[in-house]
Design a protein around this motif. Structure first.
Motif, mmCIF file in Angstrom:
data_model
loop_
_atom_site.group_PDB
_atom_site.id
_atom_site.type_symbol
_atom_site.label_atom_id
_atom_site.label_comp_id
_atom_site.label_asym_id
_atom_site.label_seq_id
_atom_site.Cartn_x
_atom_site.Cartn_y
_atom_site.Cartn_z
ATOM 1 N N LEU A 96 -12.154 -1.514 3.512
ATOM 2 C CA LEU A 96 -12.084 -2.213 2.226
ATOM 3 C C LEU A 96 -13.445 -2.164 1.551
ATOM 4 O O LEU A 96 -14.435 -2.699 2.061
ATOM 5 N N ASP B 97 -15.201 -2.338 -2.496
ATOM 6 C CA ASP B 97 -15.155 -2.423 -3.966
ATOM 7 C C ASP B 97 -13.726 -2.507 -4.499
ATOM 8 O O ASP B 97 -13.354 -1.837 -5.477
ATOM 9 N N GLY B 98 -12.921 -3.337 -3.857
ATOM 10 C CA GLY B 98 -11.571 -3.555 -4.350
ATOM 11 C C GLY B 98 -10.602 -2.423 -4.065
ATOM 12 O O GLY B 98 -9.501 -2.392 -4.631
ATOM 13 N N ARG B 99 -11.011 -1.482 -3.208
ATOM 14 C CA ARG B 99 -10.132 -0.364 -2.866
ATOM 15 C C ARG B 99 -10.035 -0.225 -1.346
ATOM 16 O O ARG B 99 -10.925 -0.667 -0.610
ATOM 17 N N LEU B 100 -8.951 0.390 -0.923
ATOM 18 C CA LEU B 100 -8.746 0.658 0.503
ATOM 19 C C LEU B 100 -8.928 2.154 0.737
ATOM 20 O O LEU B 100 -8.258 2.982 0.118
ATOM 21 N N TYR B 101 -9.859 2.508 1.612
ATOM 22 C CA TYR B 101 -10.108 3.902 1.967
ATOM 23 C C TYR B 101 -9.669 4.111 3.413
ATOM 24 O O TYR B 101 -10.163 3.431 4.317
ATOM 25 N N SER C 76 -7.651 6.908 -1.236
ATOM 26 C CA SER C 76 -7.936 5.495 -1.481
ATOM 27 C C SER C 76 -6.859 4.899 -2.369
ATOM 28 O O SER C 76 -6.209 5.604 -3.154
ATOM 29 N N LEU C 77 -6.665 3.597 -2.228
ATOM 30 C CA LEU C 77 -5.675 2.862 -3.005
ATOM 31 C C LEU C 77 -6.299 1.572 -3.513
ATOM 32 O O LEU C 77 -7.158 0.986 -2.853
ATOM 33 N N LYS C 78 -5.827 1.150 -4.647
ATOM 34 C CA LYS C 78 -6.213 -0.160 -5.167
ATOM 35 C C LYS C 78 -5.681 -1.232 -4.224
ATOM 36 O O LYS C 78 -4.582 -1.115 -3.694
ATOM 37 N N VAL C 79 -6.479 -2.267 -3.989
ATOM 38 C CA VAL C 79 -6.031 -3.376 -3.145
ATOM 39 C C VAL C 79 -5.364 -4.412 -4.040
ATOM 40 O O VAL C 79 -6.051 -5.141 -4.777
ATOM 41 N N PHE D 59 0.834 -1.203 0.000
ATOM 42 C CA PHE D 59 0.000 0.000 0.000
ATOM 43 C C PHE D 59 0.871 1.256 0.000
ATOM 44 O O PHE D 59 0.671 2.177 0.792
#
Length: 424
Positions: free
Chosen positions: A277, A279-283, A294-297, A261
């Motif tokens: 977590l 929709d496939g993203r980390l907020y 937010s970041l892509k997981v 991350f």
């Protein structure tokens, strides 16, 4: 534009006299500075000419005094106006005299430490307490006044620090001198306390020992930032830790999660919740500066996180819905002091485990939790990721901050230059 005039309070004080003040008006806001002088009667004051009448026994001397005070206020207002921070309150603050009472360094330092405790800054308390303790060893247990802490005094303190020793973390029987960065940190806390005393008008700027021109200059020494190589990170991922206690696997997993991350800080990693977590993203909100993002997981990160889905994510054993288990038994995450203290203890355990893990993969590098951030930055520099992209990932307010940080890992041009010069 500032307006400065003499103001006589129309109502007598308890002693029956009328106090004389300097009134400063800027942008329709007024501040009053007591001069310490009083009139026996309002009839002794000529409002139109802004002068004390001759009926006052010391009229000439008092009028000269008031002219001097008016000039000081006007000069200070003009000085602050050129700096772009003029206000009636600012002028009053600058003109307020230093309190004429004995104030010891330790008095202000104790106040600083108490406020840090009230703010829950456990890490600040722990580091500043150790640095102040060493200063007290040198400076009569802190019972020194601020005029005593002059440039010569601080120069002797620098010598004291350079001759001081500390125990090595890994070997309590071995000692080593303080590093240049450690010495700098010891000087910074003294400067911080001194600045607080000046702001509170408990110390004078004239005695300030820090700065140029023969005073003590504080410089931040450059420290090497070395991340793990791709091979070392791959070895971490594939290392079999099934025969070791859970702390080893957790230390490795938390380190890799931070790396995946974009070099997330360990505090933020330990505070990650399942609800972050989506929709496939980390907020999540960065604890250091409060920035949201937010970041892509990545698939690798998700595989690690899913190891903690059962047993750690249930509400019975994890009231805070945290992904990693090390803070789950805290009564509240809102008690900042208790939270920071627990995180500090957890990080020590994780770093110790990572030290053993690095030996297992045959590396001598330091792989503390913060090195995950360095490792990501190093890989990003090697892959020539644009600084603006990294600025967003790191959540830096300024692009210059990102570029300065990445410069610690920029070695390709220097390496190419050496090859070009000696490659014949």
């Amino acid at each position: 534009m500032a307006t400065v005039r003499v103001y006589i309070r129309k109502r007598a004080a308890k002693d029956g006299k009328f106090p004389i003040s300097i009134c400063i008006t800027i942008n329709r806001k007024q501040e009053y500075i007591l001069t310490g002088q009083k009139l026996d009667s309002l009839s002794q004051w000529d409002e139109k000419s802004q002068r004390v009448r001759k009926t006052h026994p010391n009229a000439t001397r008092l009028n000269n005094f008031l002219l001097t005070e008016l000039a000081k206020a006007n000069d200070k207002a003009l000085e602050l106006e050129t700096k772009g921070k003029v206000s009636a309150k600012a002028v009053k603050t600058e003109l307020k005299p230093v309190e004429e009472r004995i104030v010891y360094f330790r008095d202000i330092a104790d106040r600083h430490m108490q406020e840090q405790f009230q703010c829950g800054n456990y890490d600040v308390i722990r580091t500043d307490k150790a640095r102040l303790k060493r200063f007290y060893e040198f400076a009569k247990d802190g019972k020194v006044t601020f005029p005593e802490i002059n440039s010569e005094f601080m120069q002797r303190y620098v010598v004291f620090l350079k001759s001081a020793k500390k125990y090595r973390f890994s070997d309590k029987s071995a000692i080593q001198p303080l590093s240049e960065r450690t010495i700098t940190n010891h000087l910074i806390i003294v400067r911080t306390i001194y600045n607080r005393a000046i702001s509170a008008k408990l110390a004078s700027k004239e005695d300030y020992p820090f700065g140029a021109h023969g005073k003590v200059t504080i410089r931040f020494p450059q420290s090497a930032k070395v991340g793990l190589s791709e091979t070392e990170i791959a070895n971490l991922e594939t290392l079999d830790l099934s025969g070791h206690t859970p702390i080893y696997n957790d230390a490795r997993n938390i380190w890799l999660t931070e790396y995946f991350f974009a070099g997330m800080r360990v505090t933020d990693c330990l505070l990650l919740k399942w609800t972050d977590l989506q929709d496939g993203r980390l907020y999540y909100q960065m604890s250091k500066n409060g920035e949201h993002g937010s970041l892509k997981v990545p698939g690798k990160a998700l595989a690690i996180i899913e190891q903690y889905r059962y047993g750690c994510g249930d509400k019975v054993n994890n009231r805070h819905n945290l992904i990693f288990p090390y803070l789950k038994d805290l009564p509240s995450l809102d008690d900042r002091f208790a939270l920071r203290r627990r995180i500090s203890h957890v990080v020590k355990r994780l770093n110790k485990a990572m030290g053993s893990i690095m030996v297992m993969i045959g590396s001598t590098k330091n792989a503390s939790q913060h090195k995950a951030r360095h490792s990501f930055a190093q890989r990003a520099e090697e892959k020539e990721i644009h600084p603006k992209v990294l600025q967003k990932l790191y959540r830096h307010e300024s692009l210059l901050t990102t570029m300065g940080y990445q410069s610690n890992f920029s070695t390709k041009k220097a390496d190419d230059a050496i090859d070009a010069v000696i490659g014949f």
